[in-house]
Design a protein around this motif. Structure first.
Motif, mmCIF file in Angstrom:
data_model
loop_
_atom_site.group_PDB
_atom_site.id
_atom_site.type_symbol
_atom_site.label_atom_id
_atom_site.label_comp_id
_atom_site.label_asym_id
_atom_site.label_seq_id
_atom_site.Cartn_x
_atom_site.Cartn_y
_atom_site.Cartn_z
ATOM 1 N N SER A 47 28.403 57.656 40.280
ATOM 2 C CA SER A 47 28.818 56.863 39.116
ATOM 3 C C SER A 47 27.996 57.143 37.863
ATOM 4 O O SER A 47 28.277 56.603 36.803
ATOM 5 C CB SER A 47 28.717 55.369 39.457
ATOM 6 N N LYS A 49 26.689 58.587 34.494
ATOM 7 C CA LYS A 49 27.261 59.338 33.376
ATOM 8 C C LYS A 49 26.534 60.668 33.175
ATOM 9 O O LYS A 49 27.140 61.676 32.822
ATOM 10 C CB LYS A 49 27.203 58.498 32.108
ATOM 11 N N LEU A 307 32.614 47.322 43.437
ATOM 12 C CA LEU A 307 33.849 47.475 42.674
ATOM 13 C C LEU A 307 34.422 46.114 42.256
ATOM 14 O O LEU A 307 35.528 46.041 41.737
ATOM 15 C CB LEU A 307 34.890 48.235 43.509
ATOM 16 N N SER A 309 32.816 42.029 40.970
ATOM 17 C CA SER A 309 32.128 41.406 39.842
ATOM 18 C C SER A 309 30.725 41.015 40.269
ATOM 19 O O SER A 309 30.411 40.971 41.461
ATOM 20 C CB SER A 309 32.889 40.160 39.376
ATOM 21 N N TRP A 310 29.872 40.706 39.292
ATOM 22 C CA TRP A 310 28.499 40.337 39.630
ATOM 23 C C TRP A 310 28.429 39.115 40.548
ATOM 24 O O TRP A 310 27.674 39.137 41.527
ATOM 25 C CB TRP A 310 27.650 40.126 38.392
ATOM 26 N N ALA A 341 33.546 54.910 41.551
ATOM 27 C CA ALA A 341 33.947 54.069 40.428
ATOM 28 C C ALA A 341 33.003 52.896 40.188
ATOM 29 O O ALA A 341 33.301 52.018 39.370
ATOM 30 C CB ALA A 341 35.365 53.539 40.655
ATOM 31 N N ALA A 342 31.857 52.873 40.866
ATOM 32 C CA ALA A 342 30.924 51.761 40.707
ATOM 33 C C ALA A 342 30.380 51.698 39.280
ATOM 34 O O ALA A 342 30.149 52.727 38.639
ATOM 35 C CB ALA A 342 29.773 51.904 41.696
ATOM 36 N N ASP A 343 30.171 50.484 38.796
ATOM 37 C CA ASP A 343 29.632 50.253 37.466
ATOM 38 C C ASP A 343 28.111 50.439 37.497
ATOM 39 O O ASP A 343 27.421 49.704 38.207
ATOM 40 C CB ASP A 343 29.979 48.834 37.019
ATOM 41 N N ASP A 345 25.883 49.524 35.492
ATOM 42 C CA ASP A 345 25.193 48.296 35.092
ATOM 43 C C ASP A 345 25.026 47.342 36.276
ATOM 44 O O ASP A 345 24.008 46.644 36.389
ATOM 45 C CB ASP A 345 25.952 47.599 33.958
ATOM 46 N N LEU A 346 26.014 47.320 37.159
ATOM 47 C CA LEU A 346 25.902 46.473 38.345
ATOM 48 C C LEU A 346 24.817 46.995 39.289
ATOM 49 O O LEU A 346 24.115 46.213 39.934
ATOM 50 C CB LEU A 346 27.239 46.400 39.077
#
Length: 360
Positions: A47, A49, A307, A309-310, A341-343, A345-346
């Motif tokens: 994930s 960038k 995938l 929410s917090w 696809a993991a965020d 920020d999470l």
């Protein structure tokens, strides 16, 4: 080829005064660290960038075989997420190349162009010196070790002998590894001959990783969940025991990971490893009781929670920590690798929350 430079800044530990490596190694030794250590399987990539930017420029083999790029990939998650360990960005197939295995890494996984099919194929496998076979991996480890300056644990990795043998026989990823298991059951003498060679190479590889600077070794036995306990005991256990015994002689901690291996936990303990890593298919407290509370455990958050929410992710984290019950010897991790696809920020928020929640 122009290579991307390593980051100029040094990596800072997520919490002072303890460092990530001290926290990580304390858990491996079944001591109580200042907070529960955390890292993620497949954290070097997926994930990130920065990883995606490099992948637009280089293929995976170039990234793994160029020490500066490999080190850069390995360090990214330490800088981005504050994890306590830097796991080497290296595919488990790499040590097999020196044996004469011709493979490429595709999106769906490794594809081998000369799969093992006969006794002659096994006899043709070479046993090269690891320093000559994968010098780029060892150089990358040395770079990572130097850059981290002891602040985070350096995690060396290898595929387990069963998983590697399955790939070598199947020639590609499989749902049931039927071709490999048919050879294993139907021609056990060929299976044993192959496992002997694979075990020799894996043992040399992990010892070279340790010499190059790995603080911890994790063995990824990704496909043992396809076996029954009796089959594991006959066809895998003796070989895995030899690898862990060699690691133990160096005084380096070792982590034993298997996917879908809930039925095999007790036999995995027999195989070795200071820490047994479990996936989400078994509750952590139940697994720990089965492997023995005197041994460390790693895991075991369901990766798909990343995938959501917090609030959902935090609840999953709290459940894992509740089951760990503040015992010494727990390393927080996912039950498998980070979803693509993991965020990010999470991921950072999860690392901070684990550290803060378990701070002692």
């Amino acid at each position: 080829m122009q290579q991307d430079r390593l980051p100029a800044t040094t990596v800072q530990p997520p919490h002072a005064p303890s460092t990530g490596v001290a926290r990580f190694l304390a858990a491996c030794r079944h001591e109580q660290p200042d907070a529960t250590p955390i890292w993620f399987m497949r954290q070097a990539g997926r994930s990130s960038k920065g990883y995606q930017a490099l992948r637009e420029k280089y293929d995976v083999l170039t990234l793994t075989k160029t020490p500066e790029l490999c080190a850069q990939m390995t360090l990214m998650p330490v800088q981005s997420f504050g994890v306590d360990g830097a796991v080497l960005y290296a595919d488990i197939m790499l040590p097999l190349e020196g044996m004469g295995i011709d493979f490429e890494l595709r999106t769906e996984g490794p594809v081998i162009h000369n799969p093992i099919r006969s006794a002659r194929d096994i006899e043709a496998l070479r046993l090269m010196n690891i320093e000559e076979s994968v010098p780029y991996i060892l150089d990358a480890l040395r770079l990572v070790r130097r850059e981290l300056e002891g602040k985070q644990a350096v995690i060396g990795v290898t595929g387990g002998p069963f998983t590697l043998a399955c790939y070598m026989i199947e020639g590609k990823p499989s749902r049931d590894y039927a071709t490999a298991k048919a050879l294993m059951y139907g021609q056990p003498e060929l299976w044993d001959a192959l496992m002997e060679k694979v075990t020799t190479v894996v043992t040399q590889y992990v010892l070279a990783e340790i010499a190059a600077g790995a603080d911890v070794i994790q063995i990824f036995e990704s496909w043992i969940g396809t076996l029954s306990p009796s089959a594991y005991r006959r066809f895998v256990l003796p070989y895995t025991q030899r690898i862990f015994a060699a690691i133990k002689q160096t005084g380096t901690p070792a982590i034993h990971f298997g996917t879908g291996a809930a039925a095999l936990l007790e036999t995995m303990v027999e195989a070795g490893g200071d820490v047994i890593s479990v996936d989400w298919r078994v509750e952590l407290d139940t697994a720990w009781e089965r492997i023995g509370l005197e041994r460390g455990i790693q895991g075991n958050l369901d990766p798909t929670l990343l995938l959501t929410s917090w609030p959902v992710l935090e609840a999953g984290m709290q459940d894992v920590l509740r089951r760990a019950a503040n015992r010494s010897g727990h390393i927080f991790n996912l039950g498998h690798g980070i979803p693509m696809a993991a965020d990010p920020d999470l991921l950072r928020r999860l690392v901070d929350a684990v550290h803060e929640t378990t701070k002692r």
